[in-house]
Design an enzyme around this catalytic site. Structure first.
Site, PDB file in Angstrom:
ATOM      1  N   ASP A   1    -161.625-125.946  65.186  1.00 41.81           N
ATOM      2  CA  ASP A   1    -161.867-127.068  64.542  1.00 41.81           C
ATOM      3  C   ASP A   1    -161.751-128.280  65.570  1.00 41.81           C
ATOM      4  O   ASP A   1    -162.301-129.368  64.920  1.00 41.81           O
ATOM      5  CB  ASP A   1    -160.593-127.075  63.512  1.00 41.81           C
TER       6      ASP A   1
ATOM      7  N   ASN B   1    -159.119-136.148  61.133  1.00 39.85           N
ATOM      8  CA  ASN B   1    -157.852-135.601  60.864  1.00 39.85           C
ATOM      9  C   ASN B   1    -156.574-136.732  60.553  1.00 39.85           C
ATOM     10  O   ASN B   1    -156.252-136.782  59.338  1.00 39.85           O
ATOM     11  CB  ASN B   1    -157.364-134.635  61.619  1.00 39.85           C
TER      12      ASN B   1
ATOM     13  N   ARG C   1    -136.952-145.549  60.547  1.00 35.78           N
ATOM     14  CA  ARG C   1    -136.635-144.941  61.932  1.00 35.78           C
ATOM     15  C   ARG C   1    -136.941-143.780  61.986  1.00 35.78           C
ATOM     16  O   ARG C   1    -136.457-142.889  61.106  1.00 35.78           O
ATOM     17  CB  ARG C   1    -135.265-145.254  62.296  1.00 35.78           C
TER      18      ARG C   1
ATOM     19  N   ALA D   1    -153.047-129.902  58.976  1.00 31.28           N
ATOM     20  CA  ALA D   1    -152.966-129.931  60.271  1.00 31.28           C
ATOM     21  C   ALA D   1    -151.481-130.529  60.467  1.00 31.28           C
ATOM     22  O   ALA D   1    -150.257-129.958  59.883  1.00 31.28           O
ATOM     23  CB  ALA D   1    -153.854-130.928  60.786  1.00 31.28           C
TER      24      ALA D   1
ATOM     25  N   LEU E   1    -149.280-131.205  57.581  1.00 29.46           N
ATOM     26  CA  LEU E   1    -148.480-130.067  57.070  1.00 29.46           C
ATOM     27  C   LEU E   1    -147.280-129.637  57.572  1.00 29.46           C
ATOM     28  O   LEU E   1    -146.319-129.278  56.885  1.00 29.46           O
ATOM     29  CB  LEU E   1    -149.712-128.933  56.926  1.00 29.46           C
ATOM     30  N   SER E   2    -147.390-129.504  58.987  1.00 25.88           N
ATOM     31  CA  SER E   2    -146.263-128.999  59.863  1.00 25.88           C
ATOM     32  C   SER E   2    -145.081-129.964  59.616  1.00 25.88           C
ATOM     33  O   SER E   2    -143.766-129.534  59.928  1.00 25.88           O
ATOM     34  CB  SER E   2    -146.525-128.708  61.174  1.00 25.88           C
TER      35      SER E   2
ATOM     36  N   ALA F   1    -139.455-136.319  61.415  1.00 21.84           N
ATOM     37  CA  ALA F   1    -138.172-136.210  61.356  1.00 21.84           C
ATOM     38  C   ALA F   1    -137.415-137.669  61.058  1.00 21.84           C
ATOM     39  O   ALA F   1    -136.783-138.163  61.838  1.00 21.84           O
ATOM     40  CB  ALA F   1    -137.825-135.792  62.813  1.00 21.84           C
TER      41      ALA F   1
END
Length: 298
Positions: free
Chosen positions: A80, A154, A182, A196, A199-200, A219
């Site tokens: 890809d 992407n 933050r 890509a 998704l994670s 996060a």
């Protein structure tokens, strides 16, 4: 067979690992695919940077610009990442692309190497599904001036520095302020990029027919900061309010360092990438195969 495509650019890396696996000891994969295309009646070219790797290569090499002007099809052999790179460059020319997968996942290079001949024969004759993917046009704005400009297929990602803490980001969509967040960073992903990094990071899958982007915090400090689906007609701006050593990357293939006050502005590009898939192709078939759905017990 009546050919639909007569001038084909073969794009990929010569002499890569495993390149001789399919075509015998003397020929590599790229040369084998080229010979197959010639046997179908196609005139074959290679991208100039790749053609330089084969001193006695049998095919004329062209620059990307020449491919855009002279070829009616690009056949991309690789993963890809290879497709992302050439897709951005050829999008302004409208050259359709077919991907033969030699990478790992292959969400957009979806033809298996060991079946490419049987798959390509009807496609070269015009039997295929066409799939258009919008590009993202991103700029880094500093003191009102664009200091970096890139296209992405992407995603566009704002990240904290490797050894620094969270960054504070001011997010605006269109003319509307969204929030100061933050987090370790922020991802703006297209439908193509929703499988890509986004998704994670917990973002949703977005069907490529949906004209939207997903905005995914990385996060986040506040757990109520959740991924959100946005219309791609709106401009998205991410301003770096606080944090050290932050950067913005574009398809993980180009990078810009950010200073406090810099804004990463993302708009829908006027260009789209044209993918061709085998007749009967379905996005859901790709998801099932690549994400290993239906493999669990009953």
């Amino acid at each position: 067979m009546t050919l639909r495509f007569r001038h084909v650019a073969l794009i990929g890396k010569y002499q890569a690992s495993g390149a001789r696996a399919q075509c015998g000891a003397q020929d590599n994969v790229m040369e084998g695919i080229g010979a197959f295309l010639e046997a179908q009646g196609c005139t074959v070219f290679v991208e100039q940077s790749q053609g330089a790797d084969v001193e006695a290569g049998p095919y004329k090499s062209l620059t990307v610009e020449e491919i855009g002007e002279e070829c009616d099809l690009g056949l991309v052999v690789g993963g890809d990442g290879t497709m992302l790179g050439i897709g951005r460059q050829l999008a302004p020319y409208g050259v359709p692309l077919i991907g033969i997968n030699r990478g790992r996942l292959g969400f957009i290079t979806d033809i298996a190497l060991d079946t490419y001949q049987a798959t390509l024969i009807p496609m070269l004759a015009g039997e295929y599904e066409e799939d258009h993917r919008s590009l993202m046009h991103a700029q880094v704005i500093r003191d009102g001036v664009s200091v970096f400009d890139a296209l992405a297929m992407n995603d566009v990602v704002v990240n904290r520095g490797a050894t620094s803490g969270m960054v504070e980001l001011r997010v605006t969509v269109g003319r509307h302020f969204v929030a100061n967040q933050r987090a370790d960073g922020m991802i703006i992903a297209s439908a193509t990029g929703s499988t890509a990094y986004a998704l994670s990071a917990g973002g949703p899958l977005l069907h490529p027919a949906v004209p939207g982007w997903v905005l995914v915090p990385i996060a986040p400090h506040t757990l109520s900061n959740r991924p959100i689906l946005l219309p791609d007609e709106d401009e998205v701006s991410i301003e770096l309010v606080g944090g050290r050593d932050a950067s913005a990357n574009f398809d993980m293939q180009s990078l810009a360092s950010l200073a406090i006050g810099d804004r990463v502005v993302v708009r829908r590009s006027e260009y789209r990438v044209r993918f061709l898939h085998p007749k009967g192709w379905s996005y859901f078939d790709t998801l099932r195969k690549k994400l290993h759905w239906n493999e669990g017990g009953s």
